[in-house]
Write a protein that holds these residues in place. Structure first.
Motif, PDB file in Angstrom:
ATOM      1  N   ILE A   6      32.004  29.077  21.776  1.00 30.75           N
ATOM      2  CA  ILE A   6      32.457  28.854  20.401  1.00 30.75           C
ATOM      3  C   ILE A   6      33.739  28.029  20.393  1.00 30.75           C
ATOM      4  N   LEU A   7      34.677  28.361  21.259  1.00 27.99           N
ATOM      5  CA  LEU A   7      35.927  27.611  21.324  1.00 27.99           C
ATOM      6  C   LEU A   7      35.698  26.168  21.775  1.00 27.99           C
ATOM      7  N   LEU A   8      34.817  25.974  22.748  1.00 23.36           N
ATOM      8  CA  LEU A   8      34.501  24.612  23.178  1.00 23.36           C
ATOM      9  C   LEU A   8      33.810  23.828  22.067  1.00 23.36           C
ATOM     10  N   ASN A   9      32.925  24.496  21.321  1.00 25.75           N
ATOM     11  CA  ASN A   9      32.264  23.826  20.204  1.00 25.75           C
ATOM     12  C   ASN A   9      33.277  23.334  19.178  1.00 25.75           C
ATOM     13  N   ILE A  10      34.328  24.092  18.983  1.00 25.98           N
ATOM     14  CA  ILE A  10      35.325  23.726  17.973  1.00 25.98           C
ATOM     15  C   ILE A  10      36.286  22.656  18.497  1.00 25.98           C
ATOM     16  N   PHE A  11      36.821  22.842  19.699  1.00 19.85           N
ATOM     17  CA  PHE A  11      37.868  21.959  20.187  1.00 19.85           C
ATOM     18  C   PHE A  11      37.371  20.775  21.021  1.00 19.85           C
ATOM     19  N   LEU A  12      36.295  20.945  21.769  1.00 24.44           N
ATOM     20  CA  LEU A  12      35.745  19.871  22.612  1.00 24.44           C
ATOM     21  C   LEU A  12      34.218  19.843  22.488  1.00 24.44           C
ATOM     22  N   PRO A  13      33.702  19.416  21.344  1.00 18.97           N
ATOM     23  CA  PRO A  13      32.252  19.468  21.133  1.00 18.97           C
ATOM     24  C   PRO A  13      31.415  18.754  22.201  1.00 18.97           C
ATOM     25  N   PRO A  14      31.797  17.539  22.655  1.00 23.29           N
ATOM     26  CA  PRO A  14      30.970  16.900  23.689  1.00 23.29           C
ATOM     27  C   PRO A  14      30.918  17.695  25.000  1.00 23.29           C
TER      28      PRO A  14
END
Length: 50
Positions: A6-14
């Motif tokens: 979830i955090l990666l989706n928000i801050f670093l989507p690629p």
């Protein structure tokens, strides 16, 4: 979906898409959407990482 995803989706989507799908057209779409405007990239990452 884990908290890290979830955090990666928000801050670093690629990066989130890459970790799930590897190098593919999905990754290229995510990079393009994130570069154009950040929010569509986030939405795309959540959709493909369900």
């Amino acid at each position: 979906m884990s908290l890290v995803t979830i955090l990666l989706n928000i801050f670093l989507p690629p990066l989130a898409v890459f970790l799930k799908h590897g190098i593919s057209t999905t990754l290229l779409i995510s990079i393009l959407l994130t570069m154009l405007v950040w929010l569509p990239g986030v939405i795309h990452a959540f959709i493909v990482n369900k």
